[in-house]
Design an enzyme around this catalytic site. Structure first.
Site, PDB file in Angstrom:
ATOM      1  N   ARG A 236     -12.378   0.353   1.539  1.00 25.79           N
ATOM      2  CA  ARG A 236     -13.640  -0.397   1.592  1.00 25.79           C
ATOM      3  C   ARG A 236     -13.566  -1.534   2.607  1.00 25.79           C
ATOM      4  O   ARG A 236     -14.520  -1.829   3.308  1.00 25.79           O
ATOM      5  CB  ARG A 236     -13.967  -0.959   0.196  1.00 25.79           C
ATOM      6  CG  ARG A 236     -14.614   0.034  -0.750  1.00 25.79           C
ATOM      7  CD  ARG A 236     -14.525  -0.428  -2.193  1.00 25.79           C
ATOM      8  NE  ARG A 236     -13.220  -0.128  -2.766  1.00 25.79           N
ATOM      9  CZ  ARG A 236     -12.724  -0.722  -3.847  1.00 25.79           C
ATOM     10  NH1 ARG A 236     -13.412  -1.674  -4.449  1.00 25.79           N
ATOM     11  NH2 ARG A 236     -11.548  -0.385  -4.313  1.00 25.79           N
TER      12      ARG A 236
ATOM     13  N   ARG B 286      -6.909   7.127  -8.563  1.00 30.24           N
ATOM     14  CA  ARG B 286      -7.772   7.871  -7.652  1.00 30.24           C
ATOM     15  C   ARG B 286      -7.242   9.269  -7.376  1.00 30.24           C
ATOM     16  O   ARG B 286      -7.928  10.082  -6.778  1.00 30.24           O
ATOM     17  CB  ARG B 286      -7.912   7.105  -6.320  1.00 30.24           C
ATOM     18  CG  ARG B 286      -8.604   5.769  -6.518  1.00 30.24           C
ATOM     19  CD  ARG B 286      -8.762   5.017  -5.213  1.00 30.24           C
ATOM     20  NE  ARG B 286      -9.383   3.729  -5.438  1.00 30.24           N
ATOM     21  CZ  ARG B 286     -10.688   3.535  -5.571  1.00 30.24           C
ATOM     22  NH1 ARG B 286     -11.509   4.553  -5.476  1.00 30.24           N
ATOM     23  NH2 ARG B 286     -11.185   2.338  -5.795  1.00 30.24           N
TER      24      ARG B 286
ATOM     25  N   GLU C 224      -8.454  -1.051   0.165  1.00 27.41           N
ATOM     26  CA  GLU C 224      -8.242  -1.086   1.615  1.00 27.41           C
ATOM     27  C   GLU C 224      -9.262  -0.229   2.358  1.00 27.41           C
ATOM     28  O   GLU C 224      -9.723  -0.610   3.433  1.00 27.41           O
ATOM     29  CB  GLU C 224      -6.823  -0.617   1.972  1.00 27.41           C
ATOM     30  CG  GLU C 224      -6.529  -0.730   3.462  1.00 27.41           C
ATOM     31  CD  GLU C 224      -5.062  -0.634   3.794  1.00 27.41           C
ATOM     32  OE1 GLU C 224      -4.713  -0.709   4.985  1.00 27.41           O
ATOM     33  OE2 GLU C 224      -4.240  -0.499   2.860  1.00 27.41           O
TER      34      GLU C 224
ATOM     35  N   GLY D 111     -24.348  -1.518   1.437  1.00 29.89           N
ATOM     36  CA  GLY D 111     -23.376  -2.547   1.113  1.00 29.89           C
ATOM     37  C   GLY D 111     -22.216  -1.990   0.298  1.00 29.89           C
ATOM     38  O   GLY D 111     -22.157  -0.810  -0.013  1.00 29.89           O
TER      39      GLY D 111
ATOM     40  N   GLN E 129       0.841  -1.199   0.000  1.00 26.49           N
ATOM     41  CA  GLN E 129       0.000   0.000   0.000  1.00 26.49           C
ATOM     42  C   GLN E 129       0.875   1.247   0.000  1.00 26.49           C
ATOM     43  O   GLN E 129       1.771   1.390   0.830  1.00 26.49           O
ATOM     44  CB  GLN E 129      -0.904  -0.012   1.232  1.00 26.49           C
ATOM     45  CG  GLN E 129      -1.764   1.227   1.405  1.00 26.49           C
ATOM     46  CD  GLN E 129      -2.703   1.459   0.246  1.00 26.49           C
ATOM     47  OE1 GLN E 129      -2.398   2.234  -0.651  1.00 26.49           O
ATOM     48  NE2 GLN E 129      -3.848   0.781   0.265  1.00 26.49           N
TER      49      GLN E 129
ATOM     50  N   ASN F  62      -4.080   3.358  -7.016  1.00 24.09           N
ATOM     51  CA  ASN F  62      -4.009   4.576  -6.222  1.00 24.09           C
ATOM     52  C   ASN F  62      -3.802   5.805  -7.088  1.00 24.09           C
ATOM     53  O   ASN F  62      -4.383   6.866  -6.834  1.00 24.09           O
ATOM     54  CB  ASN F  62      -2.870   4.466  -5.191  1.00 24.09           C
ATOM     55  CG  ASN F  62      -3.271   3.627  -3.989  1.00 24.09           C
ATOM     56  OD1 ASN F  62      -4.439   3.582  -3.616  1.00 24.09           O
ATOM     57  ND2 ASN F  62      -2.323   2.947  -3.385  1.00 24.09           N
TER      58      ASN F  62
END
Length: 312
Positions: free
Chosen positions: A110, A145, A108, A87, A66, A142
């Protein structure tokens, strides 16, 4: 600039892959047999398919690759509330570790929010991938995003170099960023730790840090960064400030020259645009459409970056 050879064992298209193609373009799905939707995975050996499967959250381990080091707790709580109500909309991505354990590749936030929401299982896509592929997919996810801070990106690229011996050309192909950008991110790791912390905290932007990198003396650099922050300088003001620190005699000459002769506004604008684009001091001497463009650099690295920007 032409792209470099890809990492061993991964055939790549000669064209740079765009980020928008997503993770699936990095690892095509295997043909899946026709079967009913599988039940939740608890302790069975996983079979890679194109369908998400419900996996117990307790069987999933954190992603060691990560690149994001900070998670906003308020945003995490908001996501947990959403997951409790509706959900998990987008499945996470995991890889099997053997036995009944899995390791996160992407998702991660979520996964953490699902635990906060009290969920016992989470929908997941299973991919059997190597460490290199898992790390690559994590970084690309990543970067897609666009919420990694500059230091997180710098450390991610450095890790690809250190652990997987990737060249900057190979990283450019894998992430969709150009080689010059990757080089600039890696240069951030030369900043003193104190300045890296300020960049990571958002007190200094990538542009501020890039301008400050022209200062080689660590003590001078720290003092300059403190002044930039105290005066809330823009990136453009920081560039001018740094050039003044590095070339005080040129600054004095420029000030005298500016007093002696008025500079055409169009020439001044072009000069400032070039300085912002190149991160170097630029002077334009123009007389009725004829003249010179003088670009100053202090180090060989600055010259290499200039050559890259102009020649490609």
């Amino acid at each position: 600039m032409s792209s470099g050879t890809t990492a061993a064992g991964n055939a790549e298209s000669p064209k740079r892959r765009a980020l928008g193609k997503g993770l699936e373009s990095l690892l095509p799905l295997r043909p899946r047999p026709a079967e009913a939707t599988p039940p939740a995975v608890e302790a069975a050996e996983p079979v890679e398919t194109g369908r998400p499967r419900e996996i117990a959250v307790g069987l999933i381990e954190r992603n060691p690759f990560q690149t994001r080091t900070r998670f906003d707790e308020q945003q995490l709580d908001e996501l947990a509330a959403s997951i409790a109500a509706t959900g998990v909309v987008q499945p996470i991505l995991v890889r099997p570790l053997g036995g009944d354990r899995f390791q996160l590749i992407a998702g991660e936030r979520r996964w953490l929010a699902s635990q906060k929401a009290g969920k016992t299982t989470i929908p997941a896509m299973i991919r059997a991938v190597s460490d290199e592929q898992a790390m690559e997919m994590t970084i690309v996810e990543n970067l897609q995003r666009t919420d990694l801070n500059p230091m997180e990106q710098a450390r991610a690229f450095e890790r690809l170099t250190r652990e997987f011996k990737m060249t900057q050309e190979q990283m450019a192909q894998r992430t969709g960023k150009n080689r010059a950008s990757i080089s600039n991110f890696l240069r951030l790791l030369r900043l003193p730790v104190e300045i890296q912390g300020r960049v990571e905290a958002g007190e200094l932007s990538f542009g501020h840090a890039r301008a400050l990198l022209a200062i080689e003396d660590p003590a001078m650099l720290i003092k300059a960064a403190q002044k930039v922050g105290a005066l809330s300088m823009s990136v453009r003001q920081t560039e001018t400030f740094v050039q003044g620190l590095l070339y005080p005699e040129l600054k004095a000459k420029d000030e005298e020259k500016n007093k002696a002769e008025a500079v055409d506004p169009n020439v001044r604008e072009a000069q400032e645009r070039l300085q912002r684009a190149l991160g170097l001091k630029v002077r334009i001497h123009d007389k009725q459409g004829r003249g010179q463009v003088v670009i100053e650099y202090a180090r060989l690295e600055d010259f290499d970056a200039l050559l890259e920007a102009i020649a490609g």
